[in-house]
Design a protein around this motif. Structure first.
Motif, PDB file in Angstrom:
ATOM      1  N   MET A  19       0.806  -1.212   0.000  1.00  0.00           N
ATOM      2  CA  MET A  19       0.000   0.000   0.000  1.00  0.00           C
ATOM      3  C   MET A  19       0.843   1.268   0.000  1.00  0.00           C
ATOM      4  O   MET A  19       0.303   2.371   0.000  1.00  0.00           O
ATOM      5  CB  MET A  19      -0.940   0.004   1.211  1.00  0.00           C
ATOM      6  N   GLY A  20       2.172   1.102   0.021  1.00  0.00           N
ATOM      7  CA  GLY A  20       3.055   2.259  -0.026  1.00  0.00           C
ATOM      8  C   GLY A  20       3.257   2.943   1.309  1.00  0.00           C
ATOM      9  O   GLY A  20       3.762   4.058   1.362  1.00  0.00           O
ATOM     10  N   LEU A  21       2.877   2.272   2.404  1.00  0.00           N
ATOM     11  CA  LEU A  21       3.043   2.873   3.728  1.00  0.00           C
ATOM     12  C   LEU A  21       4.455   2.710   4.253  1.00  0.00           C
ATOM     13  O   LEU A  21       4.895   3.479   5.113  1.00  0.00           O
ATOM     14  CB  LEU A  21       2.042   2.251   4.716  1.00  0.00           C
ATOM     15  N   ILE A  22       5.159   1.683   3.797  1.00  0.00           N
ATOM     16  CA  ILE A  22       6.559   1.467   4.139  1.00  0.00           C
ATOM     17  C   ILE A  22       7.295   1.064   2.866  1.00  0.00           C
ATOM     18  O   ILE A  22       6.664   0.666   1.877  1.00  0.00           O
ATOM     19  CB  ILE A  22       6.727   0.371   5.220  1.00  0.00           C
ATOM     20  N   PRO A  23       8.631   1.148   2.853  1.00  0.00           N
ATOM     21  CA  PRO A  23       9.376   0.728   1.656  1.00  0.00           C
ATOM     22  C   PRO A  23       9.172  -0.756   1.348  1.00  0.00           C
ATOM     23  O   PRO A  23       8.848  -1.552   2.232  1.00  0.00           O
ATOM     24  CB  PRO A  23      10.839   1.012   2.037  1.00  0.00           C
ATOM     25  N   VAL A  24       9.356  -1.129   0.092  1.00  0.00           N
ATOM     26  CA  VAL A  24       9.242  -2.517  -0.329  1.00  0.00           C
ATOM     27  C   VAL A  24      10.432  -3.293   0.234  1.00  0.00           C
ATOM     28  O   VAL A  24      11.585  -2.980  -0.070  1.00  0.00           O
ATOM     29  CB  VAL A  24       9.213  -2.633  -1.867  1.00  0.00           C
ATOM     30  N   VAL A  25      10.148  -4.305   1.077  1.00  0.00           N
ATOM     31  CA  VAL A  25      11.221  -5.057   1.732  1.00  0.00           C
ATOM     32  C   VAL A  25      11.165  -6.546   1.419  1.00  0.00           C
ATOM     33  O   VAL A  25      11.889  -7.338   2.007  1.00  0.00           O
ATOM     34  CB  VAL A  25      11.184  -4.843   3.270  1.00  0.00           C
ATOM     35  N   GLY A  26      10.311  -6.954   0.513  1.00  0.00           N
ATOM     36  CA  GLY A  26      10.305  -8.347   0.073  1.00  0.00           C
ATOM     37  C   GLY A  26       9.771  -9.343   1.073  1.00  0.00           C
ATOM     38  O   GLY A  26      10.337 -10.424   1.240  1.00  0.00           O
ATOM     39  N   VAL A  27       8.669  -9.007   1.745  1.00  0.00           N
ATOM     40  CA  VAL A  27       8.038  -9.928   2.694  1.00  0.00           C
ATOM     41  C   VAL A  27       6.748 -10.461   2.068  1.00  0.00           C
ATOM     42  O   VAL A  27       5.869  -9.678   1.708  1.00  0.00           O
ATOM     43  CB  VAL A  27       7.725  -9.220   4.029  1.00  0.00           C
ATOM     44  N   PRO A  28       6.593 -11.791   1.912  1.00  0.00           N
ATOM     45  CA  PRO A  28       5.371 -12.343   1.306  1.00  0.00           C
ATOM     46  C   PRO A  28       4.200 -12.290   2.271  1.00  0.00           C
ATOM     47  O   PRO A  28       4.369 -12.070   3.471  1.00  0.00           O
ATOM     48  CB  PRO A  28       5.767 -13.788   0.990  1.00  0.00           C
ATOM     49  N   LEU A  29       3.005 -12.517   1.734  1.00  0.00           N
ATOM     50  CA  LEU A  29       1.790 -12.553   2.537  1.00  0.00           C
ATOM     51  C   LEU A  29       1.601 -13.973   3.051  1.00  0.00           C
ATOM     52  O   LEU A  29       1.425 -14.903   2.260  1.00  0.00           O
ATOM     53  CB  LEU A  29       0.589 -12.120   1.698  1.00  0.00           C
ATOM     54  N   PRO A  30       1.628 -14.193   4.377  1.00  0.00           N
ATOM     55  CA  PRO A  30       1.625 -15.553   4.915  1.00  0.00           C
ATOM     56  C   PRO A  30       0.388 -16.355   4.537  1.00  0.00           C
ATOM     57  O   PRO A  30      -0.729 -15.859   4.601  1.00  0.00           O
ATOM     58  CB  PRO A  30       1.704 -15.334   6.431  1.00  0.00           C
ATOM     59  N   LEU A  31       0.626 -17.593   4.102  1.00  0.00           N
ATOM     60  CA  LEU A  31      -0.390 -18.574   3.721  1.00  0.00           C
ATOM     61  C   LEU A  31      -1.115 -18.230   2.429  1.00  0.00           C
ATOM     62  O   LEU A  31      -1.912 -19.026   1.936  1.00  0.00           O
ATOM     63  CB  LEU A  31      -1.435 -18.771   4.834  1.00  0.00           C
TER      64      LEU A  31
END
Length: 379
Positions: free
Chosen positions: A340-352
């Motif tokens: 959503m652009g609230l924090i920088p893109v850090v490469g964390v997937p959406l769990p499950l």
């Protein structure tokens, strides 16, 4: 211990353990995973291959792992905590020297049948180790400086190895998970205030180090920060991901464009649509209603975990449950904030929900630890 002894002590035995599982939590996990199957089917253009079918198989394996881990007494996992922690460090060192490289990062060990990501294992192993530490440590020593320094060292070592890969997102999750365990264990709030102040100072140092001989982050990570502040600086390069993500989020509106009707996804404008940015696919197709529904499912998982932790009179089991729940919370919160652009893109997937192998299996095994603490809690 005989069945009668276990019954007298309130400990379930044999098949009775299955009845004592947290079935509401299990149902929630299955529901969230089913959302993931649906979205992977959609992003593949109405096909179970190449993503949905392997994901279903992995979740089935993960569900079996959760049941298997949950059936084993929590005392066993308490004793395994140091082995899991040291083993996680060894695997991180193996990645450092022999790991497979993908997308500019060296994070995986190629086992042939699966690409193992040791940093995923370390998220759980660190929580286990800290829960064991505070279960052993007398409560009156919890906030003394020497005894606070030990869990900090236990956290900073794997964080440093993960940052070398580089994997900023996972290192943040390691810090957040350990911080929650320390907070739940009763560490003074002043330490956390000091840590936040130090974090602000560290961010300043990181930004000032750019272009110097002692630059802390990689160049692409600095570009991510710039893109986060102003995506229009490079709309076709480093700003492309977040720009397309915001377009997909906005185009979904209240109720979405409809299943498999998302233009950003169908026309391949949205990159990493099956992994890190799968939430934007859901938001485009099912809108605000679908997004909030998924978020509600995630929050219900946290609620059931915290209720289980608060009812558990075993300190190790309670801290383990709370720590894993917190790690899970930061997992989906960071991903949603990222797309959503609230924090920088850090490469964390959406769990499950995001496509992935080792992350799915490790997460389900972690919920198996929660089930073990729940089943074998003192009654």
């Amino acid at each position: 211990m005989t069945f009668l002894d276990q019954a007298n002590r309130g400990i379930p035995s044999g098949f009775a353990k299955i009845l004592h599982m947290n079935w509401a939590l299990t149902l929630l996990l299955c529901t969230i995973a089913s959302v993931g199957f649906l979205m992977l089917y959609s992003v593949a253009g109405g096909s179970f291959s190449p993503w949905a079918e392997p994901q279903i198989v992995r979740f089935a394996m993960g569900l079996a792992a959760m049941f298997a881990v949950g059936m084993i007494h929590i005392r066993f996992w308490r004793g395994m905590a140091p082995i899991a922690y040291v083993g996680g460090l060894v695997l991180l060192l193996v990645v450092e020297f022999f790991g497979s490289v993908g997308m500019g990062a060296q994070r995986w060990i190629d086992l042939g049948f699966i690409m193992l990501q040791p940093s995923e294992l370390m998220k759980v192993a660190l929580v286990m180790m800290l829960a064991l530490y505070y279960d052993w440590l007398p409560r009156e020593k919890v906030s003394r400086p020497f005894w606070v320094a030990i869990p900090l060292v236990l956290t900073l070592i794997p964080m440093g190895l993960v940052l070398q890969q580089p994997d900023l997102g996972t290192s943040i999750l390691l810090a957040a998970g350990s911080g929650v365990v320390m907070f739940l264990a009763g560490v003074s709030i002043w330490y956390f205030i000091a840590a936040i102040s130090g974090g602000v100072g560290l961010v300043t140092v990181v930004l000032e180090s750019r272009g110097t001989s002692w630059q802390i982050l990689k160049d692409y990570q600095y570009r991510r920060i710039e893109t986060f502040l102003d995506p229009s600086l490079d709309p076709l390069g480093s700003g492309y991901h977040i720009t397309q993500s915001k377009i997909a989020l906005g185009s979904g509106g209240l109720s979405g464009r409809g299943f498999m009707e998302g233009t950003q996804t169908r026309l391949n404008f949205l990159p990493e649509k099956h992994t890190d940015f799968i939430f934007t696919t859901l938001a485009e197709e099912f809108g605000f209603v679908g997004s909030v529904s998924l978020l509600t499912l995630y929050l219900l998982v946290i609620v059931f975990c915290l209720v289980s932790a608060m009812r558990n009179r075993d300190r190790f089991g309670a801290l383990l449950t709370g720590g894993i729940a917190a790690t899970f919370f930061f997992f989906f919160a960071v991903n949603m904030a990222m797309v959503m652009g609230l924090i920088p893109v850090v490469g964390v997937p959406l769990p499950l929900v995001s496509y992935g192998g080792s992350a799915m299996l490790v997460l389900m095994a972690a919920f198996g630890l929660i089930q073990s603490a729940h089943i074998h809690r003192p009654r």
